[in-house]
Scaffold this motif. Structure first.
Motif, PDB file in Angstrom:
ATOM      1  N   ALA A  53     -31.889  34.056  37.291  1.00 52.49           N
ATOM      2  CA  ALA A  53     -33.198  34.716  37.205  1.00 52.49           C
ATOM      3  C   ALA A  53     -33.041  36.232  37.181  1.00 52.49           C
ATOM      4  CB  ALA A  53     -34.072  34.296  38.386  1.00 52.49           C
ATOM      5  N   THR A  54     -32.114  36.759  37.988  1.00 53.90           N
ATOM      6  CA  THR A  54     -31.861  38.206  38.006  1.00 53.90           C
ATOM      7  C   THR A  54     -31.326  38.680  36.660  1.00 53.90           C
ATOM      8  OG1 THR A  54     -31.437  38.240  40.388  1.00 53.90           O
ATOM      9  CG2 THR A  54     -30.471  40.020  39.093  1.00 53.90           C
ATOM     10  N   VAL A  55     -30.391  37.921  36.095  1.00 54.22           N
ATOM     11  CA  VAL A  55     -29.830  38.276  34.791  1.00 54.22           C
ATOM     12  C   VAL A  55     -30.909  38.249  33.721  1.00 54.22           C
ATOM     13  CG1 VAL A  55     -28.245  37.540  32.965  1.00 54.22           C
ATOM     14  CG2 VAL A  55     -27.500  37.520  35.357  1.00 54.22           C
ATOM     15  N   LYS A  56     -31.754  37.226  33.730  1.00 55.14           N
ATOM     16  CA  LYS A  56     -32.805  37.107  32.719  1.00 55.14           C
ATOM     17  C   LYS A  56     -33.752  38.300  32.759  1.00 55.14           C
ATOM     18  CE  LYS A  56     -33.101  32.056  32.181  1.00 55.14           C
ATOM     19  NZ  LYS A  56     -32.900  32.037  30.716  1.00 55.14           N
ATOM     20  N   LEU A  57     -34.141  38.717  33.964  1.00 54.85           N
ATOM     21  CA  LEU A  57     -35.051  39.856  34.099  1.00 54.85           C
ATOM     22  C   LEU A  57     -34.421  41.141  33.555  1.00 54.85           C
ATOM     23  CD1 LEU A  57     -36.536  39.190  37.655  1.00 54.85           C
ATOM     24  CD2 LEU A  57     -37.802  39.180  35.500  1.00 54.85           C
ATOM     25  N   ALA A  58     -33.153  41.371  33.889  1.00 56.75           N
ATOM     26  CA  ALA A  58     -32.470  42.588  33.430  1.00 56.75           C
ATOM     27  C   ALA A  58     -32.308  42.592  31.910  1.00 56.75           C
ATOM     28  CB  ALA A  58     -31.110  42.710  34.110  1.00 56.75           C
ATOM     29  N   VAL A  59     -31.895  41.457  31.342  1.00 59.16           N
ATOM     30  CA  VAL A  59     -31.692  41.362  29.894  1.00 59.16           C
ATOM     31  C   VAL A  59     -33.023  41.477  29.158  1.00 59.16           C
ATOM     32  CG1 VAL A  59     -30.963  39.813  28.033  1.00 59.16           C
ATOM     33  CG2 VAL A  59     -29.540  40.075  30.068  1.00 59.16           C
ATOM     34  N   LEU A  60     -34.068  40.857  29.697  1.00 62.51           N
ATOM     35  CA  LEU A  60     -35.393  40.947  29.081  1.00 62.51           C
ATOM     36  C   LEU A  60     -35.872  42.389  28.998  1.00 62.51           C
ATOM     37  CD1 LEU A  60     -38.021  39.565  28.028  1.00 62.51           C
ATOM     38  CD2 LEU A  60     -38.767  39.442  30.396  1.00 62.51           C
ATOM     39  N   GLU A  61     -35.670  43.132  30.089  1.00 64.41           N
ATOM     40  CA  GLU A  61     -36.101  44.534  30.096  1.00 64.41           C
ATOM     41  C   GLU A  61     -35.269  45.374  29.132  1.00 64.41           C
ATOM     42  OE1 GLU A  61     -38.374  47.882  31.077  1.00 64.41           O
ATOM     43  OE2 GLU A  61     -38.709  45.725  31.226  1.00 64.41           O
TER      44      GLU A  61
END
Length: 249
Positions: A53-61
């Motif tokens: 979830a942390t990776v997804k948020l960072a990559v999305l941004e």
């Protein structure tokens, strides 16, 4: 290959923000060249010892900011950071509705759970039996009411809001800074509306008086996470909004 994990869990900064800064630094310093494919989400999880979830948020941004491009079935690639030509809003909600430098107080009139009414299920892409968090607040300047605000949030998005002290808090900042839910897009609609008896009483107006109505739909990625309706007295303070035009590089 990193020899130690640069993610610091003792820092107050959210993990996804730390990871965002680290990955952005790799791109800006050329460690990941334009056109190259970055590690997979699973690989980034192992590298930095964080959740998916942390990776997804960072990559999305990073994708939203133009650093990365995601290709379905192929992976995520580094691209030139091109800011598209157009208008970018820099004003916060408070700055949009009240002039800069104005100090206001906030009274929470309601904070509860409700079922979707009217077309809220359509706006927020939820089923008609899914619970929403309903927040109603009145903003005043020098003890004079100037702004009536209602917010509707799908309960499953952020159930912790029911326990928050939101008297003076920005819902926008709570989503992003405390709960790690980045707001990536906001659709604003501005019009003149006529207040009903309850709204008139709260804003100190006569029933059916004209007021400025701002409705906003907030998104995280492609998911609508909050619908906000704000009524502002037309005779108190200027409406303020700042837009900045960015030319294509």
């Amino acid at each position: 290959m990193i020899t130690s994990n640069p993610i610091d869990r003792d820092r107050p900064q959210k993990l996804y923000v730390q990871l965002y800064d680290l990955l952005k630094g790799k791109i800006e310093k050329g460690a990941w060249s334009v056109g190259s494919q970055i590690p997979t989400e699973d690989e980034l999880c192992k590298l930095y010892e964080v959740s998916k979830a942390t990776v997804k948020l960072a990559v999305l941004e990073l994708a939203r900011q133009g650093y990365l491009r995601r290709q379905q079935g192929k992976g995520t690639f580094v691209c030139k950071r091109v800011i598209p030509e157009g208008l970018t809003m820099f004003a916060s909600f408070e700055e949009m509705m009240l002039e800069a430098g104005i100090t206001f107080t906030t009274e929470v009139l309601a904070k509860t759970v409700m079922m979707p009414t009217e077309d809220l299920d359509v706006k927020l892409a939820v089923s008609d039996d899914q619970h929403l968090i309903y927040i109603k607040r009145l903003r005043s300047v020098d003890q004079e009411p100037v702004l009536l605000q209602e917010a509707y949030i799908p309960r499953n998005i952020c159930p912790q809001l029911l326990e928050e002290n939101i008297t003076g808090a920005s819902l926008f900042k709570l989503f992003e800074k405390k709960y790690g839910i980045p707001i990536t897009k906001v659709k604003d609609y501005i019009e003149i509306a006529h207040v009903n008896e309850e709204e008139a009483g709260l804003l100190g107006l006569k029933t059916d008086s004209a007021a400025l109505l701002l409705t906003q739909l907030f998104y995280s990625g492609e998911t609508p996470i909050m619908f906000m309706r704000s009524l502002k007295r037309p005779d108190r303070f200027k409406f303020y909004i700042e837009l900045d035009k960015k030319a294509t590089q």
